[in-house]
Design a protein around this motif. Structure first.
Motif, PDB file in Angstrom:
ATOM      1  N   GLN A  69      -7.794 -19.945 -20.253  1.00  0.00           N
ATOM      2  CA  GLN A  69      -6.758 -20.641 -19.452  1.00  0.00           C
ATOM      3  C   GLN A  69      -6.964 -22.406 -19.398  1.00  0.00           C
ATOM      4  O   GLN A  69      -8.191 -22.652 -19.328  1.00  0.00           O
ATOM      5  N   GLY A  70      -5.910 -22.953 -19.230  1.00  0.00           N
ATOM      6  CA  GLY A  70      -6.190 -24.455 -18.987  1.00  0.00           C
ATOM      7  C   GLY A  70      -6.101 -24.834 -17.760  1.00  0.00           C
ATOM      8  O   GLY A  70      -6.419 -24.162 -16.724  1.00  0.00           O
ATOM      9  N   ALA A  71      -6.125 -26.171 -17.252  1.00  0.00           N
ATOM     10  CA  ALA A  71      -6.490 -26.684 -15.954  1.00  0.00           C
ATOM     11  C   ALA A  71      -5.405 -26.492 -15.054  1.00  0.00           C
ATOM     12  O   ALA A  71      -5.541 -26.568 -13.754  1.00  0.00           O
ATOM     13  N   THR A  72      -4.079 -26.213 -15.485  1.00  0.00           N
ATOM     14  CA  THR A  72      -3.180 -25.827 -14.648  1.00  0.00           C
ATOM     15  C   THR A  72      -2.447 -24.534 -15.065  1.00  0.00           C
ATOM     16  O   THR A  72      -2.560 -23.833 -16.109  1.00  0.00           O
ATOM     17  N   ALA A  73      -1.598 -23.830 -14.256  1.00  0.00           N
ATOM     18  CA  ALA A  73      -1.073 -22.531 -14.177  1.00  0.00           C
ATOM     19  C   ALA A  73      -0.177 -22.415 -15.571  1.00  0.00           C
ATOM     20  O   ALA A  73       0.574 -23.463 -15.750  1.00  0.00           O
ATOM     21  N   ASP A  74      -0.561 -21.430 -16.191  1.00  0.00           N
ATOM     22  CA  ASP A  74       0.584 -21.000 -17.455  1.00  0.00           C
ATOM     23  C   ASP A  74       0.189 -21.934 -18.595  1.00  0.00           C
ATOM     24  O   ASP A  74       0.868 -22.235 -19.188  1.00  0.00           O
ATOM     25  N   THR A  75      -0.955 -22.575 -18.632  1.00  0.00           N
ATOM     26  CA  THR A  75      -1.301 -23.513 -19.737  1.00  0.00           C
ATOM     27  C   THR A  75      -2.619 -22.812 -20.371  1.00  0.00           C
ATOM     28  O   THR A  75      -3.476 -22.304 -19.602  1.00  0.00           O
ATOM     29  N   TYR A  76      -2.719 -23.034 -21.881  1.00  0.00           N
ATOM     30  CA  TYR A  76      -3.918 -22.426 -22.373  1.00  0.00           C
ATOM     31  C   TYR A  76      -4.421 -23.399 -23.500  1.00  0.00           C
ATOM     32  O   TYR A  76      -3.617 -24.352 -23.843  1.00  0.00           O
ATOM     33  N   LEU A  77      -5.622 -22.965 -23.629  1.00  0.00           N
ATOM     34  CA  LEU A  77      -6.635 -23.976 -24.890  1.00  0.00           C
ATOM     35  C   LEU A  77      -6.621 -23.119 -26.070  1.00  0.00           C
ATOM     36  O   LEU A  77      -7.285 -22.020 -25.776  1.00  0.00           O
ATOM     37  N   GLY A  78      -6.637 -23.886 -27.211  1.00  0.00           N
ATOM     38  CA  GLY A  78      -7.217 -23.344 -28.324  1.00  0.00           C
ATOM     39  C   GLY A  78      -6.370 -22.187 -28.872  1.00  0.00           C
ATOM     40  O   GLY A  78      -5.292 -21.644 -28.515  1.00  0.00           O
ATOM     41  N   VAL A  79      -7.061 -21.516 -29.875  1.00  0.00           N
ATOM     42  CA  VAL A  79      -6.318 -20.521 -30.692  1.00  0.00           C
ATOM     43  C   VAL A  79      -6.906 -19.149 -30.289  1.00  0.00           C
ATOM     44  O   VAL A  79      -8.169 -18.946 -29.500  1.00  0.00           O
ATOM     45  N   PRO A  80      -5.866 -18.107 -29.866  1.00  0.00           N
ATOM     46  CA  PRO A  80      -6.449 -16.852 -29.238  1.00  0.00           C
ATOM     47  C   PRO A  80      -7.429 -15.987 -30.032  1.00  0.00           C
ATOM     48  O   PRO A  80      -7.583 -16.154 -31.306  1.00  0.00           O
ATOM     49  N   LEU A  81      -8.117 -15.277 -29.202  1.00  0.00           N
ATOM     50  CA  LEU A  81      -8.804 -14.083 -30.010  1.00  0.00           C
ATOM     51  C   LEU A  81      -8.082 -13.011 -29.899  1.00  0.00           C
ATOM     52  O   LEU A  81      -7.559 -12.550 -28.911  1.00  0.00           O
ATOM     53  N   VAL A  82      -7.759 -12.175 -30.971  1.00  0.00           N
ATOM     54  CA  VAL A  82      -6.900 -11.016 -31.304  1.00  0.00           C
ATOM     55  C   VAL A  82      -7.733  -9.759 -31.701  1.00  0.00           C
ATOM     56  O   VAL A  82      -8.465 -10.050 -32.516  1.00  0.00           O
TER      57      VAL A  82
END
Length: 526
Positions: free
Chosen positions: A81-94
């Protein structure tokens, strides 16, 4: 000894008939149900990943009301999760689970059924993040069965469960690095920017030992300080897993052969363009910038300074049946600064066509040529690329390889117009015991009138009933004209009698002709 002519002919015929009957009837409608997630949580819900080597387990339960299902397959996406709601950093792990497959990230808990199953995914928690803590969230869950029922939930639906966990981490203290920046090895470092845009692909290896790489950009700079930019990004795809580079490890800490495509617009400035800047971003959102570079040079041209026309190949077609030959590929240059220094000729041939020297020779009439070697035998070499460079370094490009105007040149071997002919034949001995299968019987013929030269033969015996009996087949040194002697022994299945010799000669173009004059007779005695 009387000679009798026999012409050899052969014909093969084959007919196929395929009848397709229409499919009638109505398939039974496939009955589907619904899927749902009934529970989800992480164990533990908080983890200290600072020492490294910590794991967390995601556990969830799904139901499927579809009749006759064999179970539910699943894909789970886990993101920072990023610094604000509904934001994300980087590539997902799947994580993945496919019904009937083994060795997967996700496992099914014993006691599960196709209609209600509990899944577990245990994974290593990354030691580093953007700060000293990070929240990991399940952002997407996909599931499906073999009856057509499926589920695709995002954060809105998954937020009703315990779909996150907290990790204490070490702050990422360094950005990504790179090496081996170069023009893609499958391309030459030349770009034709004529009436349409064109592109060049660069490759580099990227490293980030802490949180891994998410992507980056390359900036190329050309004459007059013009800039162009291309980018790459690592992402997870349904069928191919992690993509964006030639190789990506699971944590994205190393990504090899990352390809970055840069588009050059029509009539981009002619001259040398180099990579002047590399920007790389990691999965914590940190960016490393490498400026003031002068790497991976490519030459861009629209043939506006140096150009050429009047493309020729001399001789063409060329007689290579007697051996390899040198062809002069020529053209008339225009503009430029000074004489043409070199010309590189590329072709699509896999038959041994090659350039022996790129050094250009200028004739008294101003035309320029380079030597190009073509192989012995049958071949076709279509010129797919021509790189012309003058003494000042100006470049002109031609051919489909660069998306540039075509030269129209295809070099070919001289056609095989005259097949092997025989105007004389002798046989020794003409009588041999039927039990003698070791004595060499020598057939000498005189070859005349052949374009490609004889290099193979098939010899048969024909009995009184017209049956053909193979005696010997093989190759021989190339003979264009003159005597050709072939040896064979009496086949083991030949009974006593008188036989006519039939001979088929093949040339270097794999064309053949049968004897069209009387062939000797061979008598097998008792």
């Amino acid at each position: 000894m009387r000679l009798q002519l026999r012409r050899m002919t052969a014909a093969i015929g084959m007919g196929l008939a395929l009848a397709l009957a229409p499919i009638t009837g109505t398939a039974a409608a496939q009955e589907t149900g619904t899927m749902a997630v009934t529970n989800m949580d992480f164990t533990p819900s908080e983890v200290d990943a600072t020492p490294g080597g910590e794991t967390v387990t995601l556990r969830w339960t799904m139901t499927d009301t579809t009749p006759e299902t064999d179970g539910m397959s699943a894909r789970v996406y886990l993101r920072r999760q990023g610094a604000t709601a509904d934001t994300y950093l980087g590539v997902p792990l799947v994580g993945t689970y496919d019904v009937g497959s083994s060795g997967q990230d996700i496992t099914v808990v014993p006691g599960s059924t196709p209609q209600e199953a509990t899944y577990e995914w245990t994974l290593a928690v990354p030691q580093y993040a953007a700060g000293t803590s990070v929240t990991w969230a399940v952002t997407r869950l996909e599931a499906w069965d073999n009856q057509g029922t499926s589920l695709d939930w995002g954060t809105a639906e998954l937020g009703a469960f315990h779909s996150t966990f907290e990790a204490k981490t070490l702050a990422d203290a360094q950005g990504p690095t790179y090496d081996d920046l170069a023009v893609n090895s499958e391309q030459e470092p030349y770009v034709y920017a004529g009436e349409d845009s064109s592109s060049m692909t660069y490759e580099l290896d990227v490293y980030d030992a802490q949180v891994g790489i998410s992507g980056g950009t390359l900036t190329v700079t050309g004459p007059g300080g013009q800039h162009l930019t291309g980018s790459f990004a690592i992402e997870w795809t349904w069928y191919e897993g992690y993509q964006g580079c030639g190789y990506i490890d699971w944590g994205q800490t190393y990504a090899g052969s990352c390809r970055v495509s840069v588009t050059f617009p029509a009539h981009a400035a002619s001259g040398t363009w180099t990579v002047s800047q590399v920007k790389l971003t990691d999965n914590a959102g940190n960016t490393s910038t490498y400026d003031n570079l002068s790497a991976a040079p490519v030459h861009v041209t629209s043939n506006d300074v140096l150009s050429a026309d009047g493309f020729t190949a001399t001789p063409n077609p060329v007689d290579t049946w007697h051996g390899a030959r040198t062809v002069k590929v020529g053209f008339r240059p225009h503009g430029g600064q000074g004489e043409v220094a070199s010309a590189v000729v590329n072709s699509n041939s896999a038959n041994g066509c090659r350039q022996t020297s790129t050094t250009a020779t200028t004739a008294a009439d101003g035309t320029v040529s380079v030597n190009y070697q073509v192989p012995r035998g049958a071949f076709t070499c279509r010129i797919t690329g021509l790189i012309i460079t003058d003494n000042a370094g100006n470049v002109a490009l031609y051919g489909s390889e660069f998306g540039a105007p075509e030269t129209g040149l295809t070099i070919a071997s001289a056609p095989d117009t005259v097949l092997p002919q025989i105007d004389q034949a002798t046989l020794s001995p003409t009588t041999i015991p039927a039990t003698d299968h070791s004595t060499d019987i020598r057939l000498t013929v005189n070859v005349s009138g052949t374009t490609a030269g004889v290099n193979g033969y098939d010899l048969y015996l024909i009995d009184s009933s017209g049956q053909w009996i193979p005696a010997v087949s093989g190759g021989t040194s190339v003979t264009f004209s003159g005597p050709l002697t072939l040896s064979f022994s009496l086949p083991s299945n030949v009974p006593p009698g008188t036989y006519t010799i039939a001979l088929r000669l093949s040339d270097q173009a794999r064309k053949s002709s049968s004897v069209s004059r009387t062939a000797p007779r061979c008598r097998a005695g008792r």
